[in-house]
Motif scaffolding. Sequence first.
Motif, PDB file in Angstrom:
ATOM      1  N   MET B  95     -11.703  23.446  -4.488  1.00 16.63           N
ATOM      2  CA  MET B  95     -11.998  22.479  -5.739  1.00 16.63           C
ATOM      3  C   MET B  95     -10.797  21.815  -6.029  1.00 16.63           C
ATOM      4  O   MET B  95      -9.651  22.319  -6.168  1.00 16.63           O
ATOM      5  N   VAL B  96     -11.095  20.668  -6.334  1.00 15.18           N
ATOM      6  CA  VAL B  96      -9.964  19.581  -6.856  1.00 15.18           C
ATOM      7  C   VAL B  96     -10.361  18.943  -8.251  1.00 15.18           C
ATOM      8  O   VAL B  96     -11.625  18.769  -8.423  1.00 15.18           O
ATOM      9  N   ALA B 160      -2.944  18.727  -4.280  1.00 14.76           N
ATOM     10  CA  ALA B 160      -3.974  19.332  -4.722  1.00 14.76           C
ATOM     11  C   ALA B 160      -5.066  19.516  -3.473  1.00 14.76           C
ATOM     12  O   ALA B 160      -5.669  20.678  -3.140  1.00 14.76           O
ATOM     13  N   ILE B 161      -5.442  18.376  -2.912  1.00 17.17           N
ATOM     14  CA  ILE B 161      -6.314  18.516  -1.776  1.00 17.17           C
ATOM     15  C   ILE B 161      -5.865  19.169  -0.728  1.00 17.17           C
ATOM     16  O   ILE B 161      -6.564  20.283  -0.113  1.00 17.17           O
ATOM     17  N   ALA B 162      -4.827  19.050  -0.360  1.00 15.21           N
ATOM     18  CA  ALA B 162      -4.075  19.788   0.799  1.00 15.21           C
ATOM     19  C   ALA B 162      -4.083  21.271   0.359  1.00 15.21           C
ATOM     20  O   ALA B 162      -4.441  22.112   1.431  1.00 15.21           O
ATOM     21  N   ARG B 163      -3.987  21.425  -0.908  1.00 15.51           N
ATOM     22  CA  ARG B 163      -3.704  22.958  -1.208  1.00 15.51           C
ATOM     23  C   ARG B 163      -5.283  23.686  -1.084  1.00 15.51           C
ATOM     24  O   ARG B 163      -5.235  24.818  -0.572  1.00 15.51           O
ATOM     25  N   SER B 164      -6.274  22.970  -1.436  1.00 15.76           N
ATOM     26  CA  SER B 164      -7.551  23.629  -1.152  1.00 15.76           C
ATOM     27  C   SER B 164      -7.854  23.858   0.453  1.00 15.76           C
ATOM     28  O   SER B 164      -8.421  24.502   0.598  1.00 15.76           O
ATOM     29  N   LEU B 165      -7.513  22.684   0.980  1.00 15.62           N
ATOM     30  CA  LEU B 165      -7.773  22.805   2.470  1.00 15.62           C
ATOM     31  C   LEU B 165      -7.174  23.896   3.397  1.00 15.62           C
ATOM     32  O   LEU B 165      -7.614  24.361   4.074  1.00 15.62           O
ATOM     33  N   CYS B 166      -5.876  24.322   2.730  1.00 12.11           N
ATOM     34  CA  CYS B 166      -4.985  25.437   3.296  1.00 12.11           C
ATOM     35  C   CYS B 166      -5.970  26.533   3.186  1.00 12.11           C
ATOM     36  O   CYS B 166      -5.514  27.354   4.372  1.00 12.11           O
ATOM     37  N   MET B 167      -6.918  26.647   2.432  1.00 13.07           N
ATOM     38  CA  MET B 167      -7.869  28.040   2.476  1.00 13.07           C
ATOM     39  C   MET B 167      -9.025  27.926   3.573  1.00 13.07           C
ATOM     40  O   MET B 167      -9.762  28.504   3.603  1.00 13.07           O
ATOM     41  N   SER B 168      -8.726  26.653   4.339  1.00 16.68           N
ATOM     42  CA  SER B 168      -9.921  26.299   5.131  1.00 16.68           C
ATOM     43  C   SER B 168     -11.303  26.464   4.515  1.00 16.68           C
ATOM     44  O   SER B 168     -12.280  27.265   4.970  1.00 16.68           O
ATOM     45  N   PRO B 169     -11.566  25.867   3.542  1.00 16.37           N
ATOM     46  CA  PRO B 169     -12.951  26.025   2.829  1.00 16.37           C
ATOM     47  C   PRO B 169     -14.179  25.596   3.773  1.00 16.37           C
ATOM     48  O   PRO B 169     -13.847  24.453   4.311  1.00 16.37           O
ATOM     49  N   LYS B 170     -15.424  25.746   3.563  1.00 15.33           N
ATOM     50  CA  LYS B 170     -16.448  25.647   3.921  1.00 15.33           C
ATOM     51  C   LYS B 170     -16.995  24.260   3.136  1.00 15.33           C
ATOM     52  O   LYS B 170     -18.032  23.403   3.953  1.00 15.33           O
ATOM     53  N   ILE B 171     -16.875  24.246   2.014  1.00 14.95           N
ATOM     54  CA  ILE B 171     -17.351  23.250   1.330  1.00 14.95           C
ATOM     55  C   ILE B 171     -16.101  22.851   0.026  1.00 14.95           C
ATOM     56  O   ILE B 171     -15.350  23.657  -0.124  1.00 14.95           O
ATOM     57  N   MET B 172     -15.994  21.562  -0.305  1.00 15.14           N
ATOM     58  CA  MET B 172     -15.310  21.155  -0.997  1.00 15.14           C
ATOM     59  C   MET B 172     -15.828  20.474  -2.286  1.00 15.14           C
ATOM     60  O   MET B 172     -16.762  19.848  -2.121  1.00 15.14           O
ATOM     61  N   GLY B 200     -16.260  15.818   8.609  1.00 13.66           N
ATOM     62  CA  GLY B 200     -17.683  16.630   8.560  1.00 13.66           C
ATOM     63  C   GLY B 200     -17.623  17.840   7.332  1.00 13.66           C
ATOM     64  O   GLY B 200     -18.259  18.527   7.433  1.00 13.66           O
ATOM     65  N   MET B 201     -16.740  17.605   6.358  1.00 13.11           N
ATOM     66  CA  MET B 201     -16.630  18.417   5.241  1.00 13.11           C
ATOM     67  C   MET B 201     -17.668  18.381   4.604  1.00 13.11           C
ATOM     68  O   MET B 201     -18.383  17.321   4.290  1.00 13.11           O
ATOM     69  N   THR B 202     -18.324  19.474   4.058  1.00 18.11           N
ATOM     70  CA  THR B 202     -19.364  19.366   3.173  1.00 18.11           C
ATOM     71  C   THR B 202     -18.606  18.960   1.695  1.00 18.11           C
ATOM     72  O   THR B 202     -17.542  20.060   1.255  1.00 18.11           O
ATOM     73  N   MET B 203     -19.100  18.148   1.015  1.00 17.37           N
ATOM     74  CA  MET B 203     -18.382  17.545  -0.180  1.00 17.37           C
ATOM     75  C   MET B 203     -19.406  17.276  -1.505  1.00 17.37           C
ATOM     76  O   MET B 203     -20.488  16.630  -0.951  1.00 17.37           O
ATOM     77  N   ILE B 204     -19.083  17.843  -2.442  1.00 13.20           N
ATOM     78  CA  ILE B 204     -19.749  17.456  -3.579  1.00 13.20           C
ATOM     79  C   ILE B 204     -18.773  16.547  -4.577  1.00 13.20           C
ATOM     80  O   ILE B 204     -17.699  17.562  -5.009  1.00 13.20           O
ATOM     81  N   CYS B 205     -18.648  15.538  -5.034  1.00 13.45           N
ATOM     82  CA  CYS B 205     -17.895  14.711  -5.693  1.00 13.45           C
ATOM     83  C   CYS B 205     -18.618  14.132  -7.023  1.00 13.45           C
ATOM     84  O   CYS B 205     -19.362  13.534  -6.823  1.00 13.45           O
TER      85      CYS B 205
END
Lengths: 374, 256
Positions: B95-96, B160-172, B200-205
């Motif tokens: 989450m961002v 903050a985006i990089a921090r979330s990506l470090c968890m290799s999330p399936k959804i952002m 190809g990330m699943t995203m809800i913005c």
Amino acid sequence: MRQSNQGKQQYEPGTHPDLPPPLGTTGPIKWMRENLFSSPTNIALTILAAFFLYKIIPGAVSWSITDATFIAEDRNECRALNSGACWAFIAQRWGLFTFGFYPEDQRWRVVLAFVLLLMVIVALLWENCPGRKVLFKFALIFPFVATWLLLGGFGLEPVATDKFGGFMLTIIIGVTGIALSLPLGILLALGRQSNLPIIKYACVGFIEFIRGVPLITLLFVASTMLSYFLPPGTNFNLLLRVLIMVTLFASAYMAEVIRGGLQAVPNGQIEAADAMGLKYWPAMRLIVLPQALKISIPGIVNTFVGLYKDSVLVIVIGLLDPLGIGQASLADTKWQGLSTEVYLFVAIFFFVSCYAMARYSLYLERKLHTGHSR
Amino acid sequence: MDTEQRVEHELGEVAIKIHEMHKWYGTFHVLKDINLEVQSGERIVVCGPSGSGKSTMIRCINRLEEHQKGDIIVDGVELTNDLKNIEAVRREVGMVFQHFNLFPHLTVLENCTLAPIWVRKTPKAEAEAIAMQYLERVKIPEQALKFPGQLSGGQQQRVAIARSLCMSPKIMLFDEPTSALDPEMIKEVLDTMIELAQEGMTMICVTHEMGFAKTVANRVIFMDEGQIIEQNNPDEFFNNPQNERTQLFLSQILNH
């Protein structure tokens, strides 16, 4: 670059070099102008203060140092030798002030414990301390080593705690109280914010009760009433009771100071930790507490200083802290009428320790500042 | 952003399923009968007037907010009061936030490695290598040892985006990621998000950046008063809005 009519240097746009500031806007002259002579009131106050210092300092210096006596057998000899303070009294009772009635041939144990304590404190407070990791491990067993050294047993001659006194007693109470009240206060503060009603109300009740009762009352309870509650025949050491009461008292205050810090940490920090999947304890330990404690440093050190000085209250239940030793010594007919020296001496001891804590807290605040406002 | 190429989608199985979900704040009914299905790889933009419940809705997806009725199933795990389930979902959902919520007492690098080390139990060296890789991707590897307070708003949001990506999330999830930024910093954050979408990330913005919606989204959702009023692909949504309130909203944010 060309000279203008007024003699002012002109520069092409974007080529203006860094110039030194005009005279008198930096350095000691500027400081004096801003801080001592900025307005008529300020000038008057500066002169008044200078006048008072001029009147007081020479007298204070001659009384306490140049006209003072450092070696004498009794008060009359002091008086005969010089007109100022009679420090000879303090010098002669030095051992008593430092160790209380701890047996003289065993005092090395107290000194050793104190030196070890200093090493642990230096390692805890000074980041670049050589051998810090080893000393950290030692810090964990230090309480047991110190207890053994002070109380004896296991090969050392046993010393009863009623022989403890003086600065040694102050430091024992102060250090124990400080070391235990911080973690206890953190737990109470977290407990007070808990979602679990039992934990929350237990913490609230404890904090409000302890804060609402004077420390002296708690100490009296510790010295007299506890023996009614405990099964007959149990001998529960008086010093230990005092340590427990002082710690509980300080931890209640600590809890409230830290609660203030916890509330100042924005909710977004906890949300960010939650959103990453961090569990409660890691989130508290890694994210919330470091920030909350940093904000609370002034309040925490305030509580430490208060606790340290409150340790003199143990005099009311018959423990001989430096003040108690001082009062007992003043009863000596050879040295009557020296209360100024005694109380000044005790005051200086407390001031030095408390000022050191205050300075360290300022240093810590600066060190932990990471460029974010708050 | 019009120059960017339209992102093509390749949709997979259901990543998020929200079924007849309701939420109340006290007696106030904030979310009413929300139904939403998100395929993996899908990029959804949620818009609507303030107070319409869009932030609350995406905060329900990782249980920062609790829903009182209906079901939310994320990556096959149903969100209930069970802490194990909540933690499982949060591990897979990044989450961002609008206000970044970086940890001010930790360096940028430590911000990025904290969750991998403590949640995923990644060894420190490996976590740092991964973090540097993501900081590289958001184009601020040189700031790794600084504290968040020393960076600009746009840089902080990219951290903050990089921090979330470090968890290799399936959804952002993005909760108004550019609303707190100065205008000249919005683009750098949006560019980062577009890149992420292209991978190809699943995203809800939740966002009001309609340019971003046109470039990236394959569905735009309009919410008002706690309900999903209209959803459609961006072309239809912007050129041919069906609902009156959608038309009003679009006319307000697009024509000035």
